[in-house]
Motif scaffolding. Sequence first.
Motif, PDB file in Angstrom:
ATOM      1  N   UNK A 184     107.282  25.332 -63.373  1.00 47.29           N
ATOM      2  CA  UNK A 184     107.984  26.280 -62.077  1.00 47.29           C
ATOM      3  C   UNK A 184     107.534  25.385 -60.618  1.00 47.29           C
ATOM      4  N   UNK A 185     107.118  24.235 -60.564  1.00 47.42           N
ATOM      5  CA  UNK A 185     107.197  24.199 -58.832  1.00 47.42           C
ATOM      6  C   UNK A 185     108.633  23.585 -58.869  1.00 47.42           C
ATOM      7  N   UNK A 186     108.972  22.870 -59.959  1.00 46.39           N
ATOM      8  CA  UNK A 186     109.704  21.939 -59.423  1.00 46.39           C
ATOM      9  C   UNK A 186     111.282  22.576 -59.731  1.00 46.39           C
ATOM     10  N   UNK A 187     111.106  24.201 -60.433  1.00 48.15           N
ATOM     11  CA  UNK A 187     112.730  24.773 -59.968  1.00 48.15           C
ATOM     12  C   UNK A 187     112.470  25.346 -58.911  1.00 48.15           C
ATOM     13  N   UNK A 188     111.528  25.456 -57.853  1.00 45.80           N
ATOM     14  CA  UNK A 188     111.298  26.155 -56.919  1.00 45.80           C
ATOM     15  C   UNK A 188     111.832  25.358 -55.901  1.00 45.80           C
ATOM     16  N   UNK A 189     111.144  24.023 -56.212  1.00 46.78           N
ATOM     17  CA  UNK A 189     111.709  22.913 -55.293  1.00 46.78           C
ATOM     18  C   UNK A 189     113.307  22.681 -55.328  1.00 46.78           C
ATOM     19  N   UNK A 190     113.902  22.419 -56.438  1.00 43.72           N
ATOM     20  CA  UNK A 190     115.393  22.577 -55.858  1.00 43.72           C
ATOM     21  C   UNK A 190     116.192  24.220 -55.996  1.00 43.72           C
ATOM     22  N   UNK A 191     115.511  25.006 -56.027  1.00 42.07           N
ATOM     23  CA  UNK A 191     116.228  26.154 -55.570  1.00 42.07           C
ATOM     24  C   UNK A 191     116.114  25.743 -53.820  1.00 42.07           C
ATOM     25  N   UNK A 192     114.776  25.250 -53.097  1.00 41.76           N
ATOM     26  CA  UNK A 192     114.402  25.567 -51.981  1.00 41.76           C
ATOM     27  C   UNK A 192     115.210  24.336 -50.880  1.00 41.76           C
ATOM     28  N   UNK A 235     112.002  25.848 -45.473  1.00 44.11           N
ATOM     29  CA  UNK A 235     113.502  26.300 -45.310  1.00 44.11           C
ATOM     30  C   UNK A 235     112.212  28.210 -45.514  1.00 44.11           C
ATOM     31  N   UNK A 236     111.134  27.508 -45.842  1.00 50.35           N
ATOM     32  CA  UNK A 236     110.668  28.873 -46.724  1.00 50.35           C
ATOM     33  C   UNK A 236     110.296  29.511 -44.599  1.00 50.35           C
ATOM     34  N   UNK A 237     110.133  28.965 -43.818  1.00 56.27           N
ATOM     35  CA  UNK A 237     110.070  29.802 -42.323  1.00 56.27           C
ATOM     36  C   UNK A 237     111.086  29.507 -42.475  1.00 56.27           C
ATOM     37  N   UNK A 238     112.132  29.302 -42.996  1.00 55.61           N
ATOM     38  CA  UNK A 238     113.555  30.589 -41.907  1.00 55.61           C
ATOM     39  C   UNK A 238     114.306  31.734 -42.219  1.00 55.61           C
ATOM     40  N   UNK A 270     106.648  12.554 -46.972  1.00 59.89           N
ATOM     41  CA  UNK A 270     106.263  13.531 -46.487  1.00 59.89           C
ATOM     42  C   UNK A 270     106.888  14.622 -46.329  1.00 59.89           C
ATOM     43  N   UNK A 271     107.965  14.428 -45.657  1.00 64.50           N
ATOM     44  CA  UNK A 271     109.383  15.172 -44.982  1.00 64.50           C
ATOM     45  C   UNK A 271     109.839  15.569 -46.495  1.00 64.50           C
ATOM     46  N   UNK A 272     110.602  14.507 -46.995  1.00 62.71           N
ATOM     47  CA  UNK A 272     111.214  15.360 -48.045  1.00 62.71           C
ATOM     48  C   UNK A 272     110.830  16.230 -48.910  1.00 62.71           C
ATOM     49  N   UNK A 273     109.374  16.194 -49.156  1.00 61.29           N
ATOM     50  CA  UNK A 273     108.590  16.473 -50.351  1.00 61.29           C
ATOM     51  C   UNK A 273     108.525  17.183 -50.277  1.00 61.29           C
ATOM     52  N   UNK A 274     107.172  17.856 -48.870  1.00 57.54           N
ATOM     53  CA  UNK A 274     106.766  19.176 -48.251  1.00 57.54           C
ATOM     54  C   UNK A 274     107.267  19.516 -47.253  1.00 57.54           C
ATOM     55  N   UNK A 275     107.723  19.380 -46.522  1.00 54.72           N
ATOM     56  CA  UNK A 275     108.098  19.705 -45.247  1.00 54.72           C
ATOM     57  C   UNK A 275     109.603  20.315 -45.202  1.00 54.72           C
ATOM     58  N   UNK A 276     110.268  19.802 -46.125  1.00 50.35           N
ATOM     59  CA  UNK A 276     111.414  20.231 -45.360  1.00 50.35           C
ATOM     60  C   UNK A 276     111.424  21.895 -46.701  1.00 50.35           C
ATOM     61  N   UNK A 277     110.418  22.009 -47.791  1.00 46.47           N
ATOM     62  CA  UNK A 277     110.700  23.218 -47.957  1.00 46.47           C
ATOM     63  C   UNK A 277     109.629  23.737 -47.319  1.00 46.47           C
ATOM     64  N   UNK A 279     107.821  37.651 -43.770  1.00 42.28           N
ATOM     65  CA  UNK A 279     107.926  37.649 -45.317  1.00 42.28           C
ATOM     66  C   UNK A 279     106.666  36.719 -45.422  1.00 42.28           C
ATOM     67  N   UNK A 280     106.270  37.151 -47.007  1.00 40.40           N
ATOM     68  CA  UNK A 280     104.960  36.091 -46.881  1.00 40.40           C
ATOM     69  C   UNK A 280     105.660  34.718 -48.007  1.00 40.40           C
ATOM     70  N   UNK A 281     105.417  33.959 -47.837  1.00 38.44           N
ATOM     71  CA  UNK A 281     106.370  32.955 -49.017  1.00 38.44           C
ATOM     72  C   UNK A 281     106.397  32.812 -50.453  1.00 38.44           C
ATOM     73  N   UNK A 282     105.398  33.245 -50.837  1.00 35.63           N
ATOM     74  CA  UNK A 282     105.486  33.903 -52.450  1.00 35.63           C
ATOM     75  C   UNK A 282     107.198  35.092 -52.921  1.00 35.63           C
ATOM     76  N   UNK A 283     106.771  35.715 -51.384  1.00 34.26           N
ATOM     77  CA  UNK A 283     108.185  36.858 -51.296  1.00 34.26           C
ATOM     78  C   UNK A 283     109.439  36.137 -51.470  1.00 34.26           C
ATOM     79  N   UNK A 284     109.843  34.618 -50.212  1.00 29.92           N
ATOM     80  CA  UNK A 284     111.079  34.664 -50.163  1.00 29.92           C
ATOM     81  C   UNK A 284     111.007  34.064 -51.577  1.00 29.92           C
ATOM     82  N   UNK A 285     109.988  33.286 -52.288  1.00 35.49           N
ATOM     83  CA  UNK A 285     110.480  32.398 -52.998  1.00 35.49           C
ATOM     84  C   UNK A 285     111.357  33.211 -54.628  1.00 35.49           C
ATOM     85  N   UNK A 286     110.108  34.401 -55.130  1.00 33.82           N
ATOM     86  CA  UNK A 286     110.526  35.691 -55.843  1.00 33.82           C
ATOM     87  C   UNK A 286     112.119  36.045 -55.240  1.00 33.82           C
ATOM     88  N   UNK A 287     113.040  35.947 -54.015  1.00 35.78           N
ATOM     89  CA  UNK A 287     113.720  36.514 -53.997  1.00 35.78           C
ATOM     90  C   UNK A 287     115.088  35.895 -54.519  1.00 35.78           C
TER      91      UNK A 287
END
Length: 307
Positions: free
Chosen positions: A62-70, A131-134, A121-128, A272-280
């Motif tokens: 699930x995390x890989x799916x979400x990470x790809x989408x982000x 995206x969520x913040x924006x 750190x930038x690529x795997x953690x901060x970039x996603x 929005x909450x982060x999980x709401x953003x990802x859900x959409x």
Amino acid sequence: MKKTKIALALSLTGAIMITACNDDGDAENNADEEIVNINGTSLTEGDLTDELKNEFGEQTFNQMVQDTILRQQAEELDIGEEEVEDELDDMREQMGVEDDEQLLEMLQMQMQIPVDSIEELEEDFLLPQVVIQELSTAEVDISEEDKEAYYEENEEELTEVEARHILVEDEESAEEVISELEEGMAFEDAVEEYSEDTQSVQEGGNVGTFPQEGHQMDENFAEAAFDLDVGEISEPVESDFGYHIIEVLERNETYEELEEEIESRLTQEQSQMPEEVIQELMEEADIDITDSEYEDWLQDPESMMMQ
């Protein structure tokens, strides 16, 4: 408002563990290769991979799916190095470090986040996270009237002070330190010579900025600090830790001084909450699970957060 949510980074740990075991891209060929032998019992790379898959597989999938989408969203939003670097600066500030090596050490040792480089750190953690913040703030709309109304309703709660202190064991010692300050001893020198608060000594006794309500300071300490004018030094203030001599360095109480904090709070309320953003994003994405083994693995973000 830019506050790094390190919990999001922690959720990627399982993905990194499994990926690391298969980073040669030839897992099937190496599955039968022995990696350790215990008293004649052989364990293979396949055994390790199966164990990791059973333990972390569904979460990692699930995390890989979400990470790809982000990552796809990062491209659509044209998020580049500048935005990620800003997020990194925020993380350094929050954790009180300037040196990248020290930052990585703190993430690895204190927070158990498995990053080996700033680039990772930038690529795997901060970039996603960027995206969520924006996306979470995309619909936020705060007017000047909104901010002024919030200030009028919450003025007392919003008021904040920046203070420094000297902590000693008893009231008599506190009185002696105050006498030295009155005779011209620099506050920073008194901190270095007398203060028993080892955490704030390196900062000249500075304990930072805290609000009048909702703070985590000792109540006696906070009450005394808010009774002081800027530059004024307190009488001995007793707490569970000993006796404090407090000086207020700055007081923020006007609308102009608090406008940035007000906007940050209102933005957070409307975001929005982060999980709401990802859900959409997941609902909008074309996710085609092509291997029947994984048909039941896909979860919604909220259920993942509950695990």
